[in-house]
Design a protein around this motif. Sequence first.
Motif, PDB file in Angstrom:
ATOM      1  N   HIS A 278      34.352 -14.866  52.742  1.00 13.60           N
ATOM      2  CA  HIS A 278      33.508 -15.731  52.150  1.00 13.60           C
ATOM      3  C   HIS A 278      32.543 -16.005  51.308  1.00 13.60           C
ATOM      4  CE1 HIS A 278      32.041 -19.722  54.363  1.00 13.60           C
ATOM      5  NE2 HIS A 278      31.211 -19.587  53.975  1.00 13.60           N
ATOM      6  N   ASN A 279      32.776 -17.164  50.462  1.00 15.76           N
ATOM      7  CA  ASN A 279      31.961 -17.698  49.565  1.00 15.76           C
ATOM      8  C   ASN A 279      32.194 -16.843  47.764  1.00 15.76           C
ATOM      9  OD1 ASN A 279      30.299 -19.687  50.220  1.00 15.76           O
ATOM     10  ND2 ASN A 279      28.719 -18.630  50.831  1.00 15.76           N
ATOM     11  N   GLY A 280      32.943 -15.829  48.220  1.00 14.23           N
ATOM     12  CA  GLY A 280      33.854 -14.948  47.224  1.00 14.23           C
ATOM     13  C   GLY A 280      33.382 -13.647  47.087  1.00 14.23           C
ATOM     14  N   ASP A 281      32.438 -13.800  48.479  1.00 13.82           N
ATOM     15  CA  ASP A 281      31.759 -11.970  48.570  1.00 13.82           C
ATOM     16  C   ASP A 281      32.829 -10.849  48.198  1.00 13.82           C
ATOM     17  OD1 ASP A 281      29.815 -12.712  48.082  1.00 13.82           O
ATOM     18  OD2 ASP A 281      28.839 -13.349  50.925  1.00 13.82           O
ATOM     19  N   THR A 282      32.462  -9.595  48.078  1.00 10.66           N
ATOM     20  CA  THR A 282      33.519  -8.771  48.029  1.00 10.66           C
ATOM     21  C   THR A 282      32.929  -8.278  49.594  1.00 10.66           C
ATOM     22  OG1 THR A 282      33.759  -8.660  45.551  1.00 10.66           O
ATOM     23  CG2 THR A 282      34.378  -6.319  47.399  1.00 10.66           C
ATOM     24  N   GLY A 283      34.158  -7.708  50.695  1.00 10.36           N
ATOM     25  CA  GLY A 283      33.975  -7.179  52.087  1.00 10.36           C
ATOM     26  C   GLY A 283      34.501  -6.033  51.767  1.00 10.36           C
ATOM     27  N   GLU A 284      34.134  -5.175  53.588  1.00  8.58           N
ATOM     28  CA  GLU A 284      34.337  -4.043  52.807  1.00  8.58           C
ATOM     29  C   GLU A 284      34.983  -3.982  54.504  1.00  8.58           C
ATOM     30  OE1 GLU A 284      29.892  -1.700  54.981  1.00  8.58           O
ATOM     31  OE2 GLU A 284      31.903  -1.125  53.369  1.00  8.58           O
ATOM     32  N   ALA A 285      35.793  -3.690  54.732  1.00 10.72           N
ATOM     33  CA  ALA A 285      36.313  -3.464  55.948  1.00 10.72           C
ATOM     34  C   ALA A 285      37.355  -2.023  56.218  1.00 10.72           C
ATOM     35  CB  ALA A 285      37.377  -4.600  55.995  1.00 10.72           C
ATOM     36  N   TYR A 286      38.191  -1.675  57.579  1.00 15.61           N
ATOM     37  CA  TYR A 286      38.397  -1.235  57.427  1.00 15.61           C
ATOM     38  C   TYR A 286      40.242  -0.932  57.889  1.00 15.61           C
ATOM     39  CZ  TYR A 286      39.650   3.591  60.551  1.00 15.61           C
ATOM     40  OH  TYR A 286      40.851   4.767  61.215  1.00 15.61           O
ATOM     41  N   TYR A 287      41.111  -0.931  57.129  1.00 19.36           N
ATOM     42  CA  TYR A 287      42.513  -0.998  57.728  1.00 19.36           C
ATOM     43  C   TYR A 287      43.173   0.073  57.817  1.00 19.36           C
ATOM     44  CZ  TYR A 287      46.902  -3.031  55.695  1.00 19.36           C
ATOM     45  OH  TYR A 287      48.207  -3.470  55.308  1.00 19.36           O
ATOM     46  N   ALA A 288      44.130  -0.140  58.654  1.00 18.63           N
ATOM     47  CA  ALA A 288      44.808   1.255  59.337  1.00 18.63           C
ATOM     48  C   ALA A 288      46.879   0.462  59.634  1.00 18.63           C
ATOM     49  CB  ALA A 288      44.900   1.432  60.923  1.00 18.63           C
ATOM     50  N   ARG A 289      47.347   0.920  59.035  1.00 21.95           N
ATOM     51  CA  ARG A 289      48.589   0.126  58.675  1.00 21.95           C
ATOM     52  C   ARG A 289      50.109   2.040  59.234  1.00 21.95           C
ATOM     53  NH1 ARG A 289      46.962   1.721  53.897  1.00 21.95           N
ATOM     54  NH2 ARG A 289      48.450   2.352  52.420  1.00 21.95           N
ATOM     55  N   PRO A 290      50.418   1.464  60.057  1.00 20.95           N
ATOM     56  CA  PRO A 290      52.071   2.740  60.282  1.00 20.95           C
ATOM     57  C   PRO A 290      52.250   2.773  58.554  1.00 20.95           C
ATOM     58  CG  PRO A 290      52.553   0.470  61.675  1.00 20.95           C
ATOM     59  CD  PRO A 290      51.462   0.198  60.629  1.00 20.95           C
TER      60      PRO A 290
ATOM     61  N   GLY B 131      54.962   3.926  56.193  1.00 25.45           N
ATOM     62  CA  GLY B 131      55.903   3.679  56.007  1.00 25.45           C
ATOM     63  C   GLY B 131      56.371   2.154  55.651  1.00 25.45           C
ATOM     64  N   ALA B 132      57.955   1.292  55.069  1.00 27.16           N
ATOM     65  CA  ALA B 132      57.656   0.085  53.947  1.00 27.16           C
ATOM     66  C   ALA B 132      57.481  -0.674  54.928  1.00 27.16           C
ATOM     67  CB  ALA B 132      58.644   0.545  53.097  1.00 27.16           C
ATOM     68  N   GLY B 133      57.813  -0.831  56.129  1.00 23.46           N
ATOM     69  CA  GLY B 133      57.570  -1.980  56.783  1.00 23.46           C
ATOM     70  C   GLY B 133      58.997  -2.607  56.780  1.00 23.46           C
ATOM     71  N   PRO B 134      59.288  -3.842  56.945  1.00 24.32           N
ATOM     72  CA  PRO B 134      57.825  -4.879  57.078  1.00 24.32           C
ATOM     73  C   PRO B 134      56.919  -4.862  58.210  1.00 24.32           C
ATOM     74  CG  PRO B 134      59.627  -5.884  57.562  1.00 24.32           C
ATOM     75  CD  PRO B 134      60.287  -4.993  57.109  1.00 24.32           C
ATOM     76  N   PHE B 135      55.623  -4.385  58.225  1.00 23.10           N
ATOM     77  CA  PHE B 135      55.198  -4.860  59.333  1.00 23.10           C
ATOM     78  C   PHE B 135      54.042  -6.573  59.682  1.00 23.10           C
ATOM     79  CE2 PHE B 135      54.719  -0.575  57.849  1.00 23.10           C
ATOM     80  CZ  PHE B 135      55.585  -0.162  58.820  1.00 23.10           C
ATOM     81  N   PRO B 136      53.843  -6.218  60.845  1.00 29.26           N
ATOM     82  CA  PRO B 136      53.140  -7.952  61.374  1.00 29.26           C
ATOM     83  C   PRO B 136      51.797  -7.630  61.016  1.00 29.26           C
ATOM     84  CG  PRO B 136      53.684  -7.247  63.254  1.00 29.26           C
ATOM     85  CD  PRO B 136      54.310  -5.966  61.821  1.00 29.26           C
ATOM     86  N   GLY B 137      50.777  -8.139  60.769  1.00 31.79           N
ATOM     87  CA  GLY B 137      49.309  -8.237  60.614  1.00 31.79           C
ATOM     88  C   GLY B 137      48.178  -8.427  61.537  1.00 31.79           C
ATOM     89  N   VAL B 138      47.702  -7.946  61.696  1.00 30.09           N
ATOM     90  CA  VAL B 138      46.120  -8.473  62.283  1.00 30.09           C
ATOM     91  C   VAL B 138      44.833  -8.189  62.090  1.00 30.09           C
ATOM     92  CG1 VAL B 138      45.551  -7.616  65.170  1.00 30.09           C
ATOM     93  CG2 VAL B 138      47.446  -7.693  64.619  1.00 30.09           C
ATOM     94  N   VAL B 139      44.090  -9.463  62.473  1.00 29.07           N
ATOM     95  CA  VAL B 139      42.876  -8.839  62.466  1.00 29.07           C
ATOM     96  C   VAL B 139      41.968  -8.922  63.406  1.00 29.07           C
ATOM     97  CG1 VAL B 139      40.411 -10.563  61.016  1.00 29.07           C
ATOM     98  CG2 VAL B 139      42.719 -11.018  60.173  1.00 29.07           C
ATOM     99  N   LEU B 140      40.774  -8.055  63.840  1.00 28.92           N
ATOM    100  CA  LEU B 140      40.215  -6.909  64.782  1.00 28.92           C
ATOM    101  C   LEU B 140      38.911  -7.799  64.773  1.00 28.92           C
ATOM    102  CD1 LEU B 140      40.789  -4.398  66.839  1.00 28.92           C
ATOM    103  CD2 LEU B 140      38.641  -4.561  65.775  1.00 28.92           C
TER     104      LEU B 140
ATOM    105  N   GLY C 147      52.832  -0.353  65.467  1.00 30.00           N
ATOM    106  CA  GLY C 147      53.253  -1.255  65.092  1.00 30.00           C
ATOM    107  C   GLY C 147      52.550  -2.037  63.835  1.00 30.00           C
ATOM    108  N   PHE C 148      51.246  -2.764  63.833  1.00 30.22           N
ATOM    109  CA  PHE C 148      50.048  -3.629  62.954  1.00 30.22           C
ATOM    110  C   PHE C 148      49.855  -2.914  62.185  1.00 30.22           C
ATOM    111  CE2 PHE C 148      51.103  -4.655  67.635  1.00 30.22           C
ATOM    112  CZ  PHE C 148      51.988  -5.816  67.778  1.00 30.22           C
ATOM    113  N   ALA C 149      49.706  -3.667  60.878  1.00 32.85           N
ATOM    114  CA  ALA C 149      48.915  -3.574  59.659  1.00 32.85           C
ATOM    115  C   ALA C 149      47.324  -4.727  60.326  1.00 32.85           C
ATOM    116  CB  ALA C 149      49.401  -3.804  58.600  1.00 32.85           C
ATOM    117  N   THR C 150      46.456  -3.024  60.625  1.00 34.76           N
ATOM    118  CA  THR C 150      45.197  -3.584  60.967  1.00 34.76           C
ATOM    119  C   THR C 150      44.544  -3.341  60.420  1.00 34.76           C
ATOM    120  OG1 THR C 150      46.480  -4.150  63.592  1.00 34.76           O
ATOM    121  CG2 THR C 150      43.869  -4.438  63.294  1.00 34.76           C
TER     122      THR C 150
END
Lengths: 248, 84
Positions: free
Chosen positions: A16-28, A30-39, A61-64
């Motif tokens: 938000h507001n162009g700030d640089t946020g930090e997040a934890y990202y886990a994905r299977p 492999g090349a995918g394609p994988f659906p995404g989820v925001v937790l 199977g969700f890139a989260t």
Amino acid sequence: MSYRGMIAEMVSFKAHNGDTGEAYYARPSGAGPFPGVVLIHHMPGWDDWCMEATRKLAHFGFATIAPHLYFRHGPGTPDDLAAKARTAGGVADDQVVGDVAGCMAFLREQAEANGKVGVIGFCSGGRHTFLAACRLEGVDAAVDCWGGNVVVDDPSQLTPQRPVAPIDLTGKLQAPLLGLFGNDDKNPSPAHVDKLEETLKSLGKSYEFHRYDGAGHGFFAADRPGYRPEQAKDGWQKVISFFHKHLD
Amino acid sequence: MCSYITETAAIVGSAKGPDGWVNVTSANVYFDHPYHAPLDHALSIDFMSPDSSQRVAVELSAESARALVARILSALETGEAEHA
């Protein structure tokens, strides 16, 4: 189908507001394609359980991506930043919705993305999920796990940071909604869930609610007394099936 | 449900955290899901330094928090009588 190999790491995203946020990202892996989820984490913060849940979704199977909603109060440990956010009265709804939008964009930019994005949240994160699904374009599925204060009984609880009762935005909901609730919960109480369901139904929204006897608030958390293994197992299966149905 | 309700008390004293002793001037008190304690809800107290840069925190069960309140009052009563 489950994915035993995965990549989990810290990432930055445009918040938000162009700030640089930090997040934890886990994905299977492999090349995918994988659906995404925001937790979206609960109010006590970006804790270990939130990371475990992120990896669990990747396993299925969700890139989260799990954004740290309190990163602006840093640097510091997640619990200390949660204490600072609490002292400040919590995070503003606008800011959270902006951060979720940034995470959705992050997911869609990834090479392994299939372009579909869901949102899930727990407790206050369930409320944030409902808000995001009502206010943002491009949410393909939303899962509200026992989000309290979606229904606001006392208007004096509305604040500049949380100025609108989410239920009043139901007309703008475009994504299919899955809701999981414990019948022993006090917020949301069964009466709150009834009111939300009546509103969704009257507006012709796509929703699926599951209410569990013998469970209260936060019954997925295996490290707390409120954990209910049977209900949690069934609830997770509902979440995985719902996301596969709408995001694959 | 995660609660935003926080009680704040002005306090005078010191607290010892991971970096040693600090002056503390406020205590934020709330009953919500804890970060660390294996409880559904906990009575949490954050003892804060004047600039809020340092925090000494506890998370207690409701029952033990009430017992602690009673023991604090009891210790004050007997201690103040002893030192009067």
